[in-house]
Design an enzyme around this catalytic site. Structure first.
Site, PDB file in Angstrom:
ATOM      1  N   HIS A 117      -1.233  -3.045   8.330  1.00 61.70           N
ATOM      2  CA  HIS A 117      -2.165  -2.149   7.633  1.00 61.70           C
ATOM      3  C   HIS A 117      -2.183  -2.407   6.127  1.00 61.70           C
ATOM      4  CE1 HIS A 117      -4.040   0.569  10.388  1.00 61.70           C
ATOM      5  NE2 HIS A 117      -2.906   1.003  10.915  1.00 61.70           N
ATOM      6  N   GLU A 120      -7.397   0.113  12.610  1.00 56.05           N
ATOM      7  CA  GLU A 120      -6.406   0.314  13.656  1.00 56.05           C
ATOM      8  C   GLU A 120      -6.380  -0.810  14.691  1.00 56.05           C
ATOM      9  OE1 GLU A 120      -4.193   2.279  13.196  1.00 56.05           O
ATOM     10  OE2 GLU A 120      -4.998   3.793  11.834  1.00 56.05           O
ATOM     11  N   GLU A 178       0.931   4.543   7.442  1.00 56.05           N
ATOM     12  CA  GLU A 178       0.904   3.266   6.737  1.00 56.05           C
ATOM     13  C   GLU A 178       0.614   3.352   5.258  1.00 56.05           C
ATOM     14  OE1 GLU A 178      -3.475   3.673   8.246  1.00 56.05           O
ATOM     15  OE2 GLU A 178      -1.486   4.265   8.918  1.00 56.05           O
ATOM     16  N   GLY A 211       6.373  10.455  12.414  1.00 55.17           N
ATOM     17  CA  GLY A 211       5.727   9.462  13.262  1.00 55.17           C
ATOM     18  C   GLY A 211       5.761   8.115  12.581  1.00 55.17           C
ATOM     19  N   ALA A 212       4.584   7.598  12.238  1.00 55.85           N
ATOM     20  CA  ALA A 212       4.490   6.353  11.477  1.00 55.85           C
ATOM     21  C   ALA A 212       3.170   6.397  10.720  1.00 55.85           C
ATOM     22  CB  ALA A 212       4.544   5.136  12.399  1.00 55.85           C
ATOM     23  N   HIS A 252       2.809  -3.246  13.170  1.00 49.96           N
ATOM     24  CA  HIS A 252       1.489  -2.614  13.091  1.00 49.96           C
ATOM     25  C   HIS A 252       1.289  -1.984  11.708  1.00 49.96           C
ATOM     26  CE1 HIS A 252      -1.867   0.000  14.722  1.00 49.96           C
ATOM     27  NE2 HIS A 252      -1.447   0.750  13.713  1.00 49.96           N
ATOM     28  N   GLU A 253       2.269  -1.188  11.273  1.00 51.30           N
ATOM     29  CA  GLU A 253       2.114  -0.496   9.984  1.00 51.30           C
ATOM     30  C   GLU A 253       2.119  -1.476   8.816  1.00 51.30           C
ATOM     31  OE1 GLU A 253       1.181   2.432  10.221  1.00 51.30           O
ATOM     32  OE2 GLU A 253       1.821   2.897  12.252  1.00 51.30           O
TER      33      GLU A 253
END
Length: 898
Positions: free
Chosen positions: A320, A339, A283, A280-281, A316-317
């Protein structure tokens, strides 16, 4: 699952791991440097799960070192802890320091089965079977790797080494490599020796961010920044590493922008982006793990929409690395600080990188694609049920952690940050965010800490403004009444629930609502638009508007706020008449009108509006020649919800709605939407793909679609652009052609391309042939199939687009729940499956069936079944109230036949 007692805290871990990659086991040792907080401490409680502790000793502050016997270690499987009971002579005093030494064994489990070390199998381009090993520690997986204090507030530095019994493999972790050495094989051993890689010490970090990845990797690198940024990929993969070049450039650009935006340099000496098959992904600090489809994107085979999603996921990651990694929530009740901020920052940066994408409009507009991410619309939908939860979730518990990773935490949180940024002004908002990050770097923070920083930067009482939004469930609907004679409008707020009437107890909270009202500063349509920063804090408020300006006004301009607006029917008609006036209603405003009208007429609220008014509004966009494809995306999203609700109503209504849908979409396809060029702008590619997706099963496009599919299967890889590949597959599956269905299944099973596999597999759910539906459903639990849980969820979503699929999916869920799903699928997966398999049910009989099945399972799966039942109740009430009116409107407008 209880919290750890606050009697000791770690300051440093010395961690050594030794992996047997053939036996899929590992052993390790850790030295935990502890500060003693309480007096006296006779027991030390650590997290440990699926680990066998083989030896323990303590170095006491007195200088004495003592072994701790096995009998003095108490394991609690339910709490995932071990309690180390110290002998009376080694009781620890507050303010002292101690070293705790532990040795342990563990296992490397298949990917997706459990947190901790996982192996992922894959095939190389020449057919070799290989595997990579990686860790998954968020939220509570570090305890499966080594005994530790596995809670976010227990930040500590970590020095680590990892030894592997294959010298040719690469090991990456959070930090850069300090040393690497080959260890000779022991005498009389047939082994090839081993390799030990030691990493530099991390800054203070939470255990859930720890990462180790082992595999046969190559990498590409950028040295554009002051630290290296690398993309790793497995050697010999069918997905080529060079396809990561574009995303590597995006990562470098994003890092540079984030450093400037947040006023803090990226804090680690490197950043690795590791691409693994079917991941998936995640962080992890300095070592982000992605599925190959997010990083290694082939321009020849990747749809523009997938490029955009991958770009936003990457940003997004990376966000983080500041939000969550540098500054970490003190406990999981504030997960939204991680998040929601990463989601907001990801969209903020993508919008700056690619302004032509209109990415904030992308955030606001719904998407009819069952595989699409639900952003703003998803937050509103979930938050309109009693199964929702506050953004700040005081019930956060380690044993229910998966439930927190939902559209409330991510999308409602991001929507509120977007609203707050607009209300405070972006300069003041970003100044406050910078101060928040700087003040809490390498430490932990709470929501109150954020509010304090924003209050200091803007002078507004942000805690008072946002308390009603973050500590309470739900969002409001604003009902507007007009008094033209006095030139006033009155706005009244109540909590919005979709399926049931709001009780007085549920409606006690008063939201502080930024009205963001847009009006004409004069009285004619050429006058300048003006917006107002009014704040509604009471139940009801009257607003003065110059009587001439009543010709146009709109609340929630730009659809910035997370709330609904209900206008009088006469105002809705005026909006319809004003759609064709340039620059009056922005694209976001037009999306909001559609979304709010749909929410109002599909709810249990008393309203003078009906579904006929919604249908008239949708038709008015057609008549006004709407040009923005994202507005059309919202129209088709709303239409999909409408068709879903009325799926089990009369066959006449179903046919007439289909005729209306055809009437809306076919004129949009005159520009040969199946012909997409790489030279087309991204927004043009997406527009063509959207319109094709809605029309591919209608003549004359259906014949073209079948021809395109047959050419593709015959070997013409350029028969169609990847933007429309999934829609070609879906349309072909709808023909109920058994041979083509089998072809799609073979393609899904055999293709090495993960995106192609997803497209082919999910398309099987669009067949309404009963036998083919059962064949597709059987793949979800069949052993040995190459499909991941996300793809299976998408398949169930696809089945909800037609009556036969919806009925079969529910029967499948109930028939497989006990034997094949419960206890084998994770809580989040079960929740998704339940929502999907009830997503189109709308009759009283279906409602009672779901309630009966939920039975004793309801409390255990309250969120899943609660949301499912509320959804059925809402659709059922909608159809019972408006069913006849819908048929009458469709008959009146000529859609009942032809």
């Amino acid at each position: 699952m209880a919290r750890l007692p606050k009697v000791v805290k770690p300051t440093h871990y010395d961690l050594d791991l030794n992996l047997d990659l053939e036996g899929l086991v590992f052993r390790g040792s850790v030295v935990i440097h502890l500060d003693v907080l309480a007096d006296p401490v006779a027991s030390i409680v650590l997290h440990a799960k699926d680990l066998e502790i083989t030896s323990t000793k303590i170095e006491h502050p007195s200088g004495e070192t003592a072994e701790i016997t096995t009998s003095a270690i108490e394991a609690n499987a339910d709490q995932q802890t071990i309690s180390i009971h110290l002998p009376p002579s080694l009781v620890l005093a507050a303010g002292s320091n101690a070293l705790l030494h532990l040795s342990f064994h563990g296992t490397i489990k298949p990917h997706g089965r459990t947190p901790g070390f996982q192996w992922t199998g894959y095939k190389t381009a020449d057919g070799q079977e290989k595997w990579a090993v990686s860790t998954e520690c968020e939220p509570i997986g570090a305890r499966c790797i080594f005994p530790c204090l596995d809670e976010p507030e227990y930040k500590a530095t970590i020095s680590s080494s990892i030894t592997i019994n294959d010298v040719d493999l690469t090991v990456v972790s959070n930090m850069d490599v300090a040393s690497s050495q080959i260890n000779p094989s022991p005498p009389n051993s047939e082994g090839r020796g081993s390799k030990t890689v030691r990493f530099n010490t991390t800054p203070r970090t939470s255990t859930y961010l720890i990462c180790f990845v082992v595999g046969d990797f190559d990498f590409i690198e950028s040295t554009q920044l002051r630290f290296p940024v690398r993309v790793y990929g497995v050697k010999g993969s069918t997905t080529k590493l060079q396809h990561g070049t574009h995303m590597l450039k995006v990562a470098v650009d994003a890092l540079d922008r984030y450093e400037k935006l947040f006023g803090l340099p990226y804090p680690l000496p490197k950043l690795d982006l590791v691409a693994l098959p079917d991941a998936g992904a995640l962080e992890n600090w300095g070592c982000i793990v992605f599925g190959e489809r997010f990083i290694l994107l082939d321009a020849e085979t990747t749809a523009a929409k997938s490029w955009q999603m991958a770009t936003e996921t990457l940003c997004h990651e990376i966000a983080h690395q500041w939000f969550g990694n540098l500054v970490t929530m003190a406990w999981w009740d504030d997960l939204w600080l991680n998040e929601a901020f990463a989601e907001w920052a990801g969209f903020y940066v993508v919008d700056k990188m690619f302004p032509e994408w209109q990415y904030w409009l992308h955030f606001v507009a719904g998407d009819p694609d069952p595989e699409a991410m639900a952003f703003y619309q998803g937050a509103l939908d979930l938050d309109s049920t009693r199964a929702s939860h506050p953004i700040y979730n005081p019930d956060a518990s380690p044993d229910r952690m998966g439930e927190l990773f939902d559209n409330i935490t991510y999308m409602k949180g991001a929507s509120l940050l977007r609203m707050l940024c607009h209300h405070l002004g972006s300069d003041g908002f970003i100044t406050g965010v910078k101060a928040y990050l700087q003040r809490h770097a390498y430490a932990n923070a709470t929501t109150s800490d954020l509010w304090e920083a924003l209050t200091a930067s803007t002078g507004e009482d942000v805690k008072e403004l946002m308390h009603s939004w973050t500590k309470h469930i739900g969002h409001p609907i604003l009902s507007v009444s007009e008094d033209e004679a006095s030139g006033t409008i009155t706005v009244e707020q109540h909590r919005y629930l979709q399926s049931v009437a709001v009780t007085p107890e549920e409606d006690e909270n008063l939201f502080h609502v930024p009205l963001n009202m847009k009006t004409l500063s004069g009285g004619d349509q050429e006058s300048k638009l003006a917006s107002s920063p009014l704040l509604l804090t009471d139940r009801q408020q009257a607003l003065s508007i110059p009587s001439r300006a009543l010709s146009f006004y709109k609340l929630n301009a730009g659809q910035i706020g997370l709330y609904r607006v209900s206008y009088p029917p006469s105002r809705l008609q005026k909006f319809s008449d004003q759609l064709a006036i340039p620059n009056l209603l922005s694209a976001e405003d037009r999306v909001g009108l559609i979304s709010d009208t749909h929410a109002l007429i599909s709810s249990a609220l008393p309203t003078p509006l009906s579904t006929a008014d919604l249908l008239s509004l949708l038709l008015s966009f057609h008549d006004a020649h709407e040009q923005n494809f994202l507005v059309w995306r919202q129209i088709f999203y709303t239409f999909a919800k409408l068709k879903q609700a009325f799926l089990f109503s009369s066959p006449q209504a179903e046919t007439a709605l289909q005729n209306l849908h055809r009437h809306l979409v076919l004129p949009l396809c005159r520009d040969r939407v199946w012909e997409i060029s790489a030279s087309d702008a991204v927004e043009v590619q997406n527009a063509k793909a959207l319109f094709f997706s809605q029309a591919a099963s209608y003549p004359p496009l259906s014949d073209i679609t079948t021809e395109l599919f047959d050419r593709f299967i015959a070997g013409d890889n350029k028969a169609f652009h990847p933007n429309i590949r999934k829609y070609v597959f879906q349309a072909v599956a709808q023909t109920k052609d058994t041979d083509r269905f089998d072809t799609l299944l073979i393609l899904a099973r055999t293709t090495p391309d993960p995106e192609l596999r997803t497209d082919a597999f999910v398309s099987l759910g669009y067949s309404s042939d009963p036998q083919l539906i059962q064949q597709a459903l059987a793949l979800i639990t069949a052993p040995g199939e190459p499909f991941n849980p996300l793809e299976k969820w998408f398949l169930l979503n696809a089945l909800q687009t037609h009556k036969a699929g919806a009925e079969a999916a529910w029967a499948w869920l109930t028939g497989n729940w006990e034997e094949k799903l419960q206890g084998k699928a994770g809580a989040v997966t079960l929740q998704r499956y339940t929502a999907s398999c009830t997503g189109s049910l709308s009759t009283r009989e279906q409602l009672e069936d779901v309630k009966r099945f939920a039975g004793e399972e309801f409390d255990k799966f309250k969120k899943a079944f609660g949301q499912a039942i509320e959804g059925i109740e809402a659709r059922m009430a909608w159809v019972e109230r408006d069913g006849k009116g819908v048929e009458a409107w469709l008959e009146e407008h000529g859609f009942s036949s032809g």
